[in-house]
Design a protein around this motif. Structure first.
Motif, PDB file in Angstrom:
ATOM      1  N   GLU A  14      79.322  78.612  40.127  1.00 33.92           N
ATOM      2  CA  GLU A  14      79.238  79.639  41.169  1.00 33.92           C
ATOM      3  C   GLU A  14      78.722  80.956  40.608  1.00 33.92           C
ATOM      4  O   GLU A  14      77.867  81.614  41.215  1.00 33.92           O
ATOM      5  CB  GLU A  14      80.603  79.831  41.826  1.00 33.92           C
ATOM      6  CG  GLU A  14      81.046  78.640  42.659  1.00 33.92           C
ATOM      7  CD  GLU A  14      82.354  78.902  43.373  1.00 33.92           C
ATOM      8  OE1 GLU A  14      82.842  80.055  43.329  1.00 33.92           O
ATOM      9  OE2 GLU A  14      82.900  77.959  43.972  1.00 33.92           O
ATOM     10  N   GLN A  15      79.234  81.364  39.450  1.00 34.42           N
ATOM     11  CA  GLN A  15      78.805  82.627  38.851  1.00 34.42           C
ATOM     12  C   GLN A  15      77.336  82.572  38.428  1.00 34.42           C
ATOM     13  O   GLN A  15      76.615  83.563  38.526  1.00 34.42           O
ATOM     14  CB  GLN A  15      79.683  82.976  37.647  1.00 34.42           C
ATOM     15  CG  GLN A  15      81.108  83.351  38.007  1.00 34.42           C
ATOM     16  CD  GLN A  15      82.032  82.140  38.048  1.00 34.42           C
ATOM     17  OE1 GLN A  15      81.602  81.016  38.255  1.00 34.42           O
ATOM     18  NE2 GLN A  15      83.315  82.392  37.842  1.00 34.42           N
TER      19      GLN A  15
ATOM     20  N   ILE B 133      74.942  80.789  39.892  1.00 37.06           N
ATOM     21  CA  ILE B 133      74.105  80.865  41.092  1.00 37.06           C
ATOM     22  C   ILE B 133      74.168  82.257  41.710  1.00 37.06           C
ATOM     23  O   ILE B 133      73.159  82.804  42.167  1.00 37.06           O
ATOM     24  CB  ILE B 133      74.523  79.779  42.098  1.00 37.06           C
ATOM     25  CG1 ILE B 133      74.197  78.388  41.522  1.00 37.06           C
ATOM     26  CG2 ILE B 133      73.827  79.979  43.441  1.00 37.06           C
ATOM     27  CD1 ILE B 133      74.673  77.236  42.372  1.00 37.06           C
ATOM     28  N   GLU B 134      75.359  82.852  41.707  1.00 40.75           N
ATOM     29  CA  GLU B 134      75.498  84.196  42.284  1.00 40.75           C
ATOM     30  C   GLU B 134      74.765  85.237  41.447  1.00 40.75           C
ATOM     31  O   GLU B 134      74.027  86.082  41.973  1.00 40.75           O
ATOM     32  CB  GLU B 134      76.979  84.565  42.384  1.00 40.75           C
ATOM     33  CG  GLU B 134      77.733  83.793  43.459  1.00 40.75           C
ATOM     34  CD  GLU B 134      79.232  84.063  43.416  1.00 40.75           C
ATOM     35  OE1 GLU B 134      79.652  84.916  42.595  1.00 40.75           O
ATOM     36  OE2 GLU B 134      79.967  83.435  44.182  1.00 40.75           O
ATOM     37  N   GLY B 135      74.934  85.196  40.128  1.00 41.21           N
ATOM     38  CA  GLY B 135      74.350  86.220  39.261  1.00 41.21           C
ATOM     39  C   GLY B 135      72.936  85.928  38.821  1.00 41.21           C
ATOM     40  O   GLY B 135      72.205  86.840  38.421  1.00 41.21           O
ATOM     41  N   GLN B 136      72.536  84.631  38.857  1.00 38.01           N
ATOM     42  CA  GLN B 136      71.177  84.229  38.497  1.00 38.01           C
ATOM     43  C   GLN B 136      70.800  84.635  37.067  1.00 38.01           C
ATOM     44  O   GLN B 136      69.637  84.870  36.771  1.00 38.01           O
ATOM     45  CB  GLN B 136      70.165  84.830  39.490  1.00 38.01           C
ATOM     46  CG  GLN B 136      70.372  84.418  40.940  1.00 38.01           C
ATOM     47  CD  GLN B 136      69.922  83.000  41.223  1.00 38.01           C
ATOM     48  OE1 GLN B 136      68.752  82.695  41.258  1.00 38.01           O
ATOM     49  NE2 GLN B 136      70.890  82.110  41.416  1.00 38.01           N
TER      50      GLN B 136
ATOM     51  N   ASP C 213      74.552  86.710  31.365  1.00 34.36           N
ATOM     52  CA  ASP C 213      75.579  87.648  31.811  1.00 34.36           C
ATOM     53  C   ASP C 213      76.819  87.457  30.932  1.00 34.36           C
ATOM     54  O   ASP C 213      77.328  86.340  30.815  1.00 34.36           O
ATOM     55  CB  ASP C 213      75.919  87.363  33.276  1.00 34.36           C
ATOM     56  CG  ASP C 213      76.948  88.323  33.852  1.00 34.36           C
ATOM     57  OD1 ASP C 213      77.810  88.820  33.087  1.00 34.36           O
ATOM     58  OD2 ASP C 213      76.927  88.553  35.070  1.00 34.36           O
TER      59      ASP C 213
ATOM     60  N   ASP D  96      70.710  74.822  38.656  1.00 38.90           N
ATOM     61  CA  ASP D  96      69.957  75.345  39.779  1.00 38.90           C
ATOM     62  C   ASP D  96      68.611  75.866  39.270  1.00 38.90           C
ATOM     63  O   ASP D  96      68.572  76.756  38.404  1.00 38.90           O
ATOM     64  CB  ASP D  96      70.740  76.471  40.449  1.00 38.90           C
ATOM     65  CG  ASP D  96      69.925  77.183  41.507  1.00 38.90           C
ATOM     66  OD1 ASP D  96      69.377  76.496  42.384  1.00 38.90           O
ATOM     67  OD2 ASP D  96      69.821  78.429  41.448  1.00 38.90           O
TER      68      ASP D  96
ATOM     69  N   MET E 135      67.989  79.669  39.416  1.00 32.48           N
ATOM     70  CA  MET E 135      68.770  80.385  38.410  1.00 32.48           C
ATOM     71  C   MET E 135      68.113  80.280  37.038  1.00 32.48           C
ATOM     72  O   MET E 135      68.049  81.264  36.279  1.00 32.48           O
ATOM     73  CB  MET E 135      70.189  79.822  38.359  1.00 32.48           C
ATOM     74  CG  MET E 135      71.101  80.445  37.314  1.00 32.48           C
ATOM     75  SD  MET E 135      70.966  79.700  35.651  1.00 32.48           S
ATOM     76  CE  MET E 135      71.534  78.022  35.971  1.00 32.48           C
TER      77      MET E 135
END
Length: 743
Positions: A143-144, A146-149, A153, A208, A211
């Motif tokens: 999830e992180q 895909i959210e942050g791409q 990070d 993904d 991403m």
């Protein structure tokens, strides 16, 4: 609850300690003992890579090894995976069944609860000469990412490193994991050392592509990774350098326990290093994550490639002529075989395993594939034949392993083309045969009446039901003596007793269903008759072998979603008017309309009829058993079972049906209903006479009784666990194979 085979007993080891004259007893974990080789500093190795093969140390020598396995999920019916409800007894029973099938390895995706590792150690303690190995996955922070791409990070890296550390320590029985609310993660005290039974590590999940592209774009200057055990190769992308570090961290963490095992990262066709020129969707071929761009530098156990490869996704498997150049053993052009050959050829200096493959046995279909290998629409027998065929192809092409997806059916799963129609937080409570993702298992998890009500035209099963578990539907109609109804987590069941035997050459049988205000009060199938309340769905049994479920055009989810709401599917606006008089086929989408620039070339919208109802027997003891059999007529008796979603239910466990209401968004509203009202009739094919709807016109449907049931929750869910026909077909295929094909 579940109905299953009789459990065996486990004998626990005891240690006795005398303390101050008193005797104390503790249960001690059995010590895992497997034959292994030792390298420098006493480090143990049981499996290692050698060129393009994986080898196992056995009988004091290294021998080629082919992993014949199954993936295993973390859920049983009535529960979501985060609840981790599988018991130690379940695992012990399953391990025996898995080995009996001919498998030598289980793959798990993430850290399971301590009972899994305990059960595996205890099971193997009883099978020292033939232990069952496992592949441990490490779940990436999906999830992180895909959210942050951005894989670089710091929060993403920190979370992934923590997952790696916890996975290694859990495998070696050296960690206490605290429960995290709403995390879905396993917790508890891990004290059983399953490390000696580990076959390999697979790090991460399917990546993904967007991403990956953004990670590469946002980190262009990241340095090559030079780790203690793994490093990136020249030409590696930033994302591949990040992966090299994650693989290296896995190795370094395991090395602290004095063991080495082969390591791979998870990958799939979408991010493979091959070109797919016939793939219409740009995102499915926009970037590669290449295993050859990472290398082991000080890891004797080695490194291999792992891919998930299904025969129907992405779409190039069906449409790309450049992947239809090879023929299978039957002489048919076969895109799956062609792809396997090309992928193996690319990885010509390292071992490669297919760690997911398979087709589901379900009513629903989500993608179509070559040679009928669709994502769904198969019965249990067809599933087994296709799975075994792919297994053999993987072996023939020289791969190091084939891990079938999956061991057990999991009801909680969602599918892209039914997820708009159900209630997400209650998916685990019912058996939705239209959601194909729930039915990949070779161990069937069938609804609770599967071993009670057999669809075979014999009413004697119904006599065994308690009176409180069946309802007589009071009906005073010509042509019908009596009708009974019952239900379970998967179906509405009906037993119809006609006044006389019916021949399909002369008669058609219709079963209409009313759940909501609205629907069709007239239709061609009514031959001029009208009803005082409308029908949402209609079953027609008009020939010897097939029936079909139809849906009122103004209720039809498919037209409403892809026509009215999404403006993709052409439709006549009159179809959405109440009482249109039109019943349409029950369809699911199998591919979207793709156009430039989202697609390389235009690709038409595709859908498929999933309302077909097979005639047959659902009795697994019958030689003619068919898992998709929905009805049977013998003499003047009709037995039929109807999947809940075909009746319009988004969640039968809470009596929730999809509403007619237009929400103004691409979401459907669910409403509570009282139950289902049945409207049956018969049409003579010669005279077109309607039998069973005599009397006033409109016919007073509103006076017919509803079949109603009580809401059920997770604790009420019951199910029948039984190996599918596909289990035995895979058993034959797996037992044929002992070693990899050598080059």
């Amino acid at each position: 609850m579940k109905k299953l085979l009789k459990n065996g007993f486990i004998r626990l080891g005891l240690v006795v300690v005398v303390v101050g004259g008193a005797v104390a007893y503790w249960l001690m974990p059995p010590i895992a003992k497997v034959e292994s080789a030792e390298i420098g500093n006493g480090v143990k190795v049981k499996f290692k890579t050698n060129g393009t093969q994986i080898e196992q140390f056995q009988n004091q020598s290294w021998n080629p090894y082919f992993a014949k396995g199954v993936n295993m999920g973390a859920a049983v019916p009535g529960h979501f995976p985060g609840e981790l409800e599988i018991s130690k007894d379940d695992y012990m029973r399953w391990f025996e069944m898995i080995q009996e099938m001919g498998a030598n390895v289980i793959r798990v995706y993430t850290v399971l609860k301590p009972e899994f590792y305990e059960a595996l150690v205890r099971y193997n303690a009883k099978h020292r000469d033939n232990p069952l190995f496992f592949i441990q996955g490490v779940w990436s922070p999906e999830e992180q990412l895909i959210e942050g791409q951005n894989a670089f990070d710091p929060k993403v890296k920190q979370k992934f490193e923590k997952e790696i550390q916890e996975a290694v320590e859990a495998v070696y029985g050296n960690i206490d994991l605290e429960a995290e609310e709403h995390s879905g993660k396993a917790s508890g005290s891990y004290v059983f050392n399953a490390g000696p039974y580990l076959m390999s590590w697979i790090v991460g999940t399917e990546w993904d592509p967007v991403m990956v592209v953004k990670t590469n774009k946002n980190n262009p200057d990241v340095a090559d990774y030079k780790g203690e055990h793994f490093q990136s190769q020249p030409g590696a992308s930033p994302f591949e350098k990040w992966l090299a570090e994650m693989v290296d961290i896995t190795a370094a963490t395991e090395a602290e326990h004095g063991w080495q095992h082969p390591i791979a990262f998870s990958n799939w066709v979408t991010t493979d290093p091959l070109e797919h020129p016939g793939e219409p969707l740009v995102a499915e071929d926009m970037v590669s994550v290449d295993p050859t761009h990472i290398a082991a530098v000080d890891w004797d156990a080695g490194y291999f490639a792992s891919y998930h490869v299904y025969p129907y996704y992405p779409d190039f498997f069906t449409f790309d002529k450049s992947f239809q150049t090879m023929k299978n053993d039957k002489g048919e052009a076969d895109s799956y075989k062609t792809y396997l050959h090309k992928l193996k050829e690319y990885h010509n200096e390292m071992p490669i395993m297919i760690t997911e493959f398979g087709v589901p046995a379900s009513q629903g279909i989500a993608h179509t594939g070559m040679l009928g290998r669709d994502q769904g629409g198969h019965d249990d027998k067809e599933q087994g034949e296709m799975d075994a065929d792919m297994f053999r192809q993987i072996h023939q092409e020289g791969y190091s392993g084939a891990i079938l997806f999956t061991w057990q059916d999991e009801w909680f799963k969602k599918t892209w083309n039914t997820m708009h129609y159900d209630v997400p937080d209650r998916r685990a409570y019912w058996y939705n045969t239209l959601t194909n993702e729930s039915h990949f298992g070779v161990l069937g998890m069938y609804p609770s009446k599967d071993d009670t009500i057999h669809i075979d035209g014999d009413a004697s099963d119904w006599d065994k039901l308690d009176n409180g578990d069946k309802t007589k539907l009071e009906l005073q109609s010509e042509g019908f003596n009596e009708i009974w109804a019952t239900h379970d987590e998967g179906y509405l069941y009906l037993l119809v007793n006609f006044s006389e035997s019916l021949e399909f050459s002369n008669h058609s049988i219709y079963l209409g269903f009313d759940t909501l205000k609205g629907g069709n009060r007239h239709a061609p199938q009514l031959q001029g008759k009208t009803l005082d309340e409308g029908l949402e769905t209609l079953i027609e049994l008009g020939d010897e072998d097939e029936g079909r479920m139809m849906i009122a055009s103004n209720y039809d989810f498919h037209t409403r979603y892809y026509g009215h709401l999404s403006k993709i599917l052409a439709f006549d606006p009159k179809e959405l008017q109440d009482d249109s008089g039109l019943f349409k086929p029950w369809k699911l989408v199998v591919n979207y309309l793709l156009e430039h620039p989202d697609a390389r070339f235009d690709h038409p919208f595709g859908d498929i009829d999933v309302g077909d109802l097979r005639r047959g027997t659902s009795n697994p003891q019958d030689p003619n058993y068919n898992s998709k059999a929905m009805w049977q007529v013998k003499g003047n008796t009709l037995e039929i079972r109807i999947p809940w979603m075909l009746l319009g239910f988004s969640d039968p466990s809470s009596l929730s049906a999809i509403s007619y209401t237009d929400t103004g968004t691409k979401e459907f509203e669910s409403v509570k209903v009282e139950g289902v009202r049945l409207v049956p009739w018969i049409v003579s094919k010669d005279s077109q006479k309607v039998i069973g709807l005599e009397g006033s016109d409109p016919y007073p449907v509103s006076k017919l009784p509803f079949y109603a049931w009580d809401r059920w929750e997770d604790v009420d869910v019951d199910y029948v666990e039984r190996p599918k026909q596909s289990y035995y077909t895979m058993q034959k295929a797996m037992r044929e194979v002992n070693q990899p094909v050598t080059e």
